[in-house]
Design a protein around this motif. Structure first.
Motif, PDB file in Angstrom:
ATOM      1  N   MET A   1       0.843  -1.209   0.000  1.00 17.51           N
ATOM      2  CA  MET A   1       0.000   0.000   0.000  1.00 17.51           C
ATOM      3  C   MET A   1       0.871   1.250   0.000  1.00 17.51           C
ATOM      4  O   MET A   1       1.918   1.280   0.629  1.00 17.51           O
ATOM      5  N   ASN A   2       0.425   2.273  -0.708  1.00 19.62           N
ATOM      6  CA  ASN A   2       1.146   3.542  -0.720  1.00 19.62           C
ATOM      7  C   ASN A   2       0.146   4.681  -0.805  1.00 19.62           C
ATOM      8  O   ASN A   2       0.126   5.450  -1.756  1.00 19.62           O
ATOM      9  N   PRO A   3      -0.727   4.811   0.204  1.00 19.57           N
ATOM     10  CA  PRO A   3      -1.789   5.803   0.118  1.00 19.57           C
ATOM     11  C   PRO A   3      -1.286   7.215   0.315  1.00 19.57           C
ATOM     12  O   PRO A   3      -0.276   7.459   0.967  1.00 19.57           O
ATOM     13  N   ASP A   4      -1.993   8.145  -0.259  1.00 19.95           N
ATOM     14  CA  ASP A   4      -1.761   9.562  -0.007  1.00 19.95           C
ATOM     15  C   ASP A   4      -2.348   9.898   1.357  1.00 19.95           C
ATOM     16  O   ASP A   4      -3.490   9.570   1.643  1.00 19.95           O
ATOM     17  N   GLU A   5      -1.559  10.564   2.219  1.00 19.49           N
ATOM     18  CA  GLU A   5      -2.060  10.875   3.557  1.00 19.49           C
ATOM     19  C   GLU A   5      -3.316  11.731   3.529  1.00 19.49           C
ATOM     20  O   GLU A   5      -4.068  11.763   4.504  1.00 19.49           O
ATOM     21  N   SER A   6      -3.554  12.436   2.402  1.00 17.92           N
ATOM     22  CA  SER A   6      -4.776  13.239   2.321  1.00 17.92           C
ATOM     23  C   SER A   6      -6.013  12.349   2.376  1.00 17.92           C
ATOM     24  O   SER A   6      -7.098  12.818   2.708  1.00 17.92           O
ATOM     25  N   ALA A   7      -5.855  11.071   2.049  1.00 20.40           N
ATOM     26  CA  ALA A   7      -6.974  10.133   2.131  1.00 20.40           C
ATOM     27  C   ALA A   7      -7.153   9.591   3.545  1.00 20.40           C
ATOM     28  O   ALA A   7      -8.098   8.856   3.800  1.00 20.40           O
ATOM     29  N   LEU A   8      -6.232   9.969   4.447  1.00 22.03           N
ATOM     30  CA  LEU A   8      -6.272   9.454   5.813  1.00 22.03           C
ATOM     31  C   LEU A   8      -6.267  10.599   6.814  1.00 22.03           C
ATOM     32  O   LEU A   8      -5.248  10.883   7.448  1.00 22.03           O
ATOM     33  N   SER A  41      14.933  10.223   7.424  1.00 27.37           N
ATOM     34  CA  SER A  41      14.245  11.118   6.489  1.00 27.37           C
ATOM     35  C   SER A  41      12.759  11.069   6.776  1.00 27.37           C
ATOM     36  O   SER A  41      12.261  10.119   7.400  1.00 27.37           O
ATOM     37  N   PRO A  42      12.005  12.072   6.319  1.00 26.31           N
ATOM     38  CA  PRO A  42      10.540  12.015   6.461  1.00 26.31           C
ATOM     39  C   PRO A  42       9.938  10.775   5.805  1.00 26.31           C
ATOM     40  O   PRO A  42       8.971  10.212   6.307  1.00 26.31           O
ATOM     41  N   ASP A  43      10.520  10.340   4.680  1.00 24.16           N
ATOM     42  CA  ASP A  43      10.007   9.144   4.003  1.00 24.16           C
ATOM     43  C   ASP A  43      10.183   7.899   4.865  1.00 24.16           C
ATOM     44  O   ASP A  43       9.329   7.005   4.848  1.00 24.16           O
ATOM     45  N   ALA A  44      11.282   7.831   5.602  1.00 26.44           N
ATOM     46  CA  ALA A  44      11.517   6.677   6.467  1.00 26.44           C
ATOM     47  C   ALA A  44      10.485   6.634   7.599  1.00 26.44           C
ATOM     48  O   ALA A  44       9.970   5.566   7.947  1.00 26.44           O
ATOM     49  N   GLU A  45      10.167   7.800   8.163  1.00 25.32           N
ATOM     50  CA  GLU A  45       9.148   7.849   9.216  1.00 25.32           C
ATOM     51  C   GLU A  45       7.780   7.473   8.650  1.00 25.32           C
ATOM     52  O   GLU A  45       7.042   6.677   9.252  1.00 25.32           O
TER      53      GLU A  45
END
Length: 227
Positions: A1-8, A41-45
């Protein structure tokens, strides 16, 4: 899964609770304190927080009956070759421009061009903040998935060519939109797109379950104003 956080909604607000759960699962390096952990990095978090969500909210594969019901309700989304020839005038949002004033200006221009559609190309050249303005606003033929969702929804809901009667608001600003040509494409049957239907239905159900989970986390988290 790789959802956009705007959907959450609630994803960022639940960061501390998700990190605490990661610690309970032993997923923080060397037992790091979740209140003080530092990521490369932010991506790792983000990847770790989404991993917690995937662990806590099970992924469910839909049955055939559910998938057929979804397909019947969303058949238009599975048309093959559907496209729209689109032009627009973009009033881009920038830090120096008040959003309310920008919207009012765009709405005035929309009324003018609705009254005189022949003015559209000149307006695009004069005022559009998109490079397409130099070509009279033409974006070419767009298929699903090529633009941001809010713009795609507006142009693909059009059932006949012409100016859309309302501004289209996106993350980029406010758009006056003209649909120049409509190609509906072909409508495949359920079996032809069953795999995509099952994936979309499962994703929608998973995102809904995640939103409920995050809402519970946010409700259970103490307010930062409470000591």
């Amino acid at each position: 899964m790789n959802p956009d956080e705007s959907a959450l909604p609630g994803f960022e607000q639940s960061r501390a609770a998700l990190l605490a759960r990661a610690a309970e699962l032993g997923w923080l390096e060397d037992g790091a304190d979740p209140d003080a952990v530092v990521f490369a990095s932010p991506d790792a978090e983000r990847a770790l927080l989404l991993r917690v969500l995937e662990h806590e909210v099970p992924w469910k594969t839909p049955g055939e009956h559910e998938a057929r019901r979804w397909f019947d309700a969303h058949a238009e989304n599975y048309r093959v070759g559907a496209r729209r020839l689109v032009s627009h005038v973009l009033y881009g949002v920038t830090p120096r421009v008040p959003v309310g004033a920008l919207r009012e200006h765009a709405e005035r221009r929309l009324k003018e061009v609705l009254a005189d559609p022949a003015r559209f190309a000149a307006l695009a050249r004069e005022e559009s903040n998109c490079p397409s303005g130099a070509e009279g606003g033409g974006l070419g033929a767009l298929e699903r998935g090529q633009t941001v969702p809010e713009f795609e929804q507006a142009v693909f809901e059009a059932r006949e060519p012409g100016l859309l009667p309302l501004l289209v608001a996106t993350r980029f600003g406010f758009h006056i939109v003209r649909v120049d040509q409509i190609h509906e494409g072909e409508a495949p049957g359920f079996e032809a797109c069953r795999e995509a239907v099952e994936r979309d239905l499962a994703t929608d159900a998973w995102l809904t379950a995640c939103r409920q989970y995050l809402h519970r986390l946010a409700s259970d988290s103490p307010s930062p104003l409470v000591q």
